[in-house]
Design a protein around this motif. Structure first.
Motif, PDB file in Angstrom:
ATOM      1  N   LEU A 259       0.843  -1.204   0.000  1.00 34.90           N
ATOM      2  CA  LEU A 259       0.000   0.000   0.000  1.00 34.90           C
ATOM      3  C   LEU A 259       0.879   1.255   0.000  1.00 34.90           C
ATOM      4  O   LEU A 259       0.545   2.248  -0.651  1.00 34.90           O
ATOM      5  N   ALA A 260       1.980   1.197   0.751  1.00 33.68           N
ATOM      6  CA  ALA A 260       2.868   2.364   0.835  1.00 33.68           C
ATOM      7  C   ALA A 260       3.573   2.627  -0.495  1.00 33.68           C
ATOM      8  O   ALA A 260       4.111   3.709  -0.719  1.00 33.68           O
ATOM      9  N   ALA A 261       3.573   1.621  -1.382  1.00 30.09           N
ATOM     10  CA  ALA A 261       4.238   1.757  -2.684  1.00 30.09           C
ATOM     11  C   ALA A 261       3.231   1.979  -3.817  1.00 30.09           C
ATOM     12  O   ALA A 261       3.583   1.940  -4.993  1.00 30.09           O
ATOM     13  N   LEU A 262       1.979   2.212  -3.443  1.00 36.28           N
ATOM     14  CA  LEU A 262       0.918   2.370  -4.443  1.00 36.28           C
ATOM     15  C   LEU A 262       1.195   3.563  -5.366  1.00 36.28           C
ATOM     16  O   LEU A 262       1.659   4.602  -4.923  1.00 36.28           O
ATOM     17  N   GLU A 263       0.905   3.355  -6.647  1.00 34.17           N
ATOM     18  CA  GLU A 263       1.030   4.453  -7.608  1.00 34.17           C
ATOM     19  C   GLU A 263      -0.285   4.607  -8.355  1.00 34.17           C
ATOM     20  O   GLU A 263      -1.099   3.696  -8.385  1.00 34.17           O
ATOM     21  N   SER A 264      -0.457   5.767  -8.962  1.00 34.66           N
ATOM     22  CA  SER A 264      -1.682   5.953  -9.745  1.00 34.66           C
ATOM     23  C   SER A 264      -1.388   6.728 -11.027  1.00 34.66           C
ATOM     24  O   SER A 264      -0.373   7.409 -11.127  1.00 34.66           O
ATOM     25  N   ASN A 268      -5.837   9.049 -10.761  1.00 36.81           N
ATOM     26  CA  ASN A 268      -6.243   7.925  -9.888  1.00 36.81           C
ATOM     27  C   ASN A 268      -7.166   6.908 -10.563  1.00 36.81           C
ATOM     28  O   ASN A 268      -7.614   5.963  -9.898  1.00 36.81           O
TER      29      ASN A 268
ATOM     30  N   MET B 249      -5.686   8.946  -2.141  1.00 35.59           N
ATOM     31  CA  MET B 249      -4.426   8.256  -2.408  1.00 35.59           C
ATOM     32  C   MET B 249      -3.494   8.424  -1.204  1.00 35.59           C
ATOM     33  O   MET B 249      -2.867   7.453  -0.760  1.00 35.59           O
ATOM     34  N   LEU B 253      -1.723   5.566   1.196  1.00 34.49           N
ATOM     35  CA  LEU B 253      -0.275   5.420   1.365  1.00 34.49           C
ATOM     36  C   LEU B 253       0.086   5.432   2.856  1.00 34.49           C
ATOM     37  O   LEU B 253       0.922   4.659   3.314  1.00 34.49           O
ATOM     38  N   ARG B 283       2.974  12.338   4.397  1.00 33.43           N
ATOM     39  CA  ARG B 283       1.937  11.961   3.436  1.00 33.43           C
ATOM     40  C   ARG B 283       0.905  13.065   3.244  1.00 33.43           C
ATOM     41  O   ARG B 283       0.050  12.959   2.357  1.00 33.43           O
TER      42      ARG B 283
END
Lengths: 374, 374
Positions: A259-264, A268, B249, B253, B283
């Motif tokens: 989750l901490a590495a999520l990209e969009s 989004n 988002m 994160l 964040r």
């Protein structure tokens, strides 16, 4: 509301609610949006076959889920109550978190190809009962085993695709939220006492196939049957914890990394995360324990397509796709020779991480109808 | 099943199902385990008061949730349908993700203390209707405002604590999963058409107060009412996405950071994570957007107590506690002058991160009945 062809009723008792010629229209109708569906009467031929059998063999699809196992063991217990000596075979193990619904461990897990002993059991059966699939290919290596048997084959299912001619009696309801609630109808029609274990197994069947009463396929039926089963003593809270909140510490930490590495991309609309081999090894989590990760990524508001990319070997990636809106991710998966459904699909890709992401994102943009460079 | 005192019925129409003298026993009974509860008849005095009112004022508790808002706006619309000119006041805003259930924006948000205009509205009302609380202190600054009004006060609620004498008519059902399903009973008893907007508002009221049909308080009633509302056109899937899967988002994160920093003690029985100011600022997430974080931490199998510690200023921490099993976290929170329920409680602590964790963990160990050093 999806209307049955009442005029065709006498001809459709084998395909309850669906004449074989209607199936394409029904498929189109069912996939075009939410349909409020109501269960119809259980085909009498199916009930007669179940009542008569003394040595039934119960099967379900490969890689059984909660609906498959819950339906199978509920049918097993019911036939036991009626005095039969049923056997239930699984071609693959059930996810560990779901195994509790086979309270008495009646389901026998086959180890690879069926042994001669199991082939004998298939040959000796006086009835083959298939639940939660009507597609013969989804029986895996049990397909050829039951083709060798002379026993009649009956089926209870709720999927759109099926080999109707493969069965002598079939109750297939594509509008039904699960096979579990159809099995409950069968048990009631057989006038069999509903055991508390069976009530729990069927609750899990319904709850898991509707994403815990979340998906639009729940209709009002899933809630209504859940009410009935809770009335009989099922307690939803420990079941929810067991299925959705009993992960290992390591898996939870790894989900955090992901989750901490999520990209969009595209404001989004596309959300993705890559789980590399080093990330996974650092937390010491097996590839089998990643079930449900892709759904956790889909919590970003406005996301339409959710992608989880898991490195499964050098330059090899397993891709899981989810649609949160109107767009079909099946198209994207199919482009890469994968498969699945409109809402959930998957494929495998080879190359570098950059290469496969670029190809995936290009295909997602095409599906969304948006342009722009990666 | 929790049995009503049928003999006492004539005396209890103001406290439907609960004679005032019974309340302590009922409380004990209700908190001792799962009770299958069935709604009884709506008190006729309540219905008569609602039918008669031309200028009702609808109130609910401070910091309104889905059940509070859903019940209030459903009551508002219903009285409008009956020809009244209702007003609905909220003392605090509703979480943004829930505001859609006030489809026509009928609820008026008060800005701090009520203005003279709003005090006038309270004075001019011919009926005060309080939903989802029966505790006068939970009316916040509207408490004194309605004490100045001569209008009779009626109440519909499902909480255990209440000021029964504060109301001339009250329907309080501590066994009910939500106030929303009681409001639905009221609408049916008033023979009022159920609008599709109201069906959705009430579905959200029931779904949120049961943790989306997860908590044991759902009983069979929550499922049965959900079935009824879906039958009327409510679609669960977009509602679920809106409430539980529409985070920013940045919040997602940050949840990743928090999960990746999860720690456990006593063989995972205690699970905790600390959200520091630097983590949150990195964040760019507001303190108001952390709603639901503590529940996400509770996905570790075998965890009994789940703790989220959020740094809210220099040396100041807000602590959220959840119980996943039999142990009451209320005791822990109360030890630190906090409050809440057995399953969900909270408190505030001052000191260094190490100090407060050590104090918290010691108290958790005491509750769990396990020894050992930090």
């Amino acid at each position: 509301m999806w209307k049955r062809n009442e005029d065709a009723a006498p001809a459709t008792h084998r395909f309850h609610g669906i004449a074989k010629t209607q199936l394409p229209q029904v498929r189109e109708h069912m996939s075009s949006g939410i349909q409020l569906w109501e269960p119809g009467p259980v085909p009498s031929g199916l009930l007669a076959a179940l009542r008569k059998s003394k040595q039934p063999l119960i099967l379900t699809h490969i890689y059984p889920d909660g609906d498959a196992l819950g339906s199978a063991v509920s049918m097993h217990r019911t036939l036991q109550q009626l005095g039969a000596r049923p056997r239930t075979f699984l071609t693959h193990p059930v996810p560990a978190k779901l195994s509790f619904i086979d309270h008495d461990s009646v389901a026998e897990l086959l180890d690879g190809e069926p042994s001669s002993k199991q082939l004998d059991a298939a040959r000796e059966a006086d009835l083959i009962i298939v639940v939660d699939t009507s597609t013969r290919d989804r029986l895996g290596h049990m397909k050829s085993a039951i083709e060798l048997s002379d026993a009649p084959r009956v089926c209870i299912d709720h999927h759109l695709d099926g080999d109707m001619d493969f069965f002598s009696e079939i109750w297939c309801e594509p509008g039904s939220p699960s096979t579990g609630n159809l099995v409950l109808e069968v048990i009631e029609a057989l006038e069999c006492e509903l055991l508390s274990t069976t009530a729990e197994s069927l609750f899990v069947a319904i709850a898991t196939d509707t994403g815990w009463f979340r998906y639009s396929n729940s209709g009002s039926v899933a809630y209504r049957y859940a009410a009935k089963l809770v009335e009989l003593g099922v307690d939803p809270e420990p079941i929810f914890q067991r299925i959705f909140q009993s992960f290992s510490m390591q898996r939870t930490l790894l989900l955090g990394d992901l989750l901490a590495a999520l990209e969009s991309r595209e404001g989004n609309k596309i959300v993705f995360s890559v789980l590399s081999e080093p990330m996974r090894r650092h937390r010491g989590v097996d590839l089998e324990d990643l079930d449900g990760f892709v759904d956790s990524l889909g919590q970003v508001g406005g996301s339409e397509i959710v992608i989880l990319v898991v490195e499964v070997g050098a330059g090899r990636y397993k891709v899981s796709l989810r649609s949160r809106g109107e767009f079909s991710v099946h198209t994207i998966a199919a482009h890469f020779d994968g498969g699945g459904h409109a809402k959930a699909a998957g494929c495998r890709l080879e190359g570098t991480e950059e290469q496969i992401l670029s190809r995936l994102l290009a295909e997602c943009r095409k599906t969304l109808g948006v342009g722009g460079a990666a």
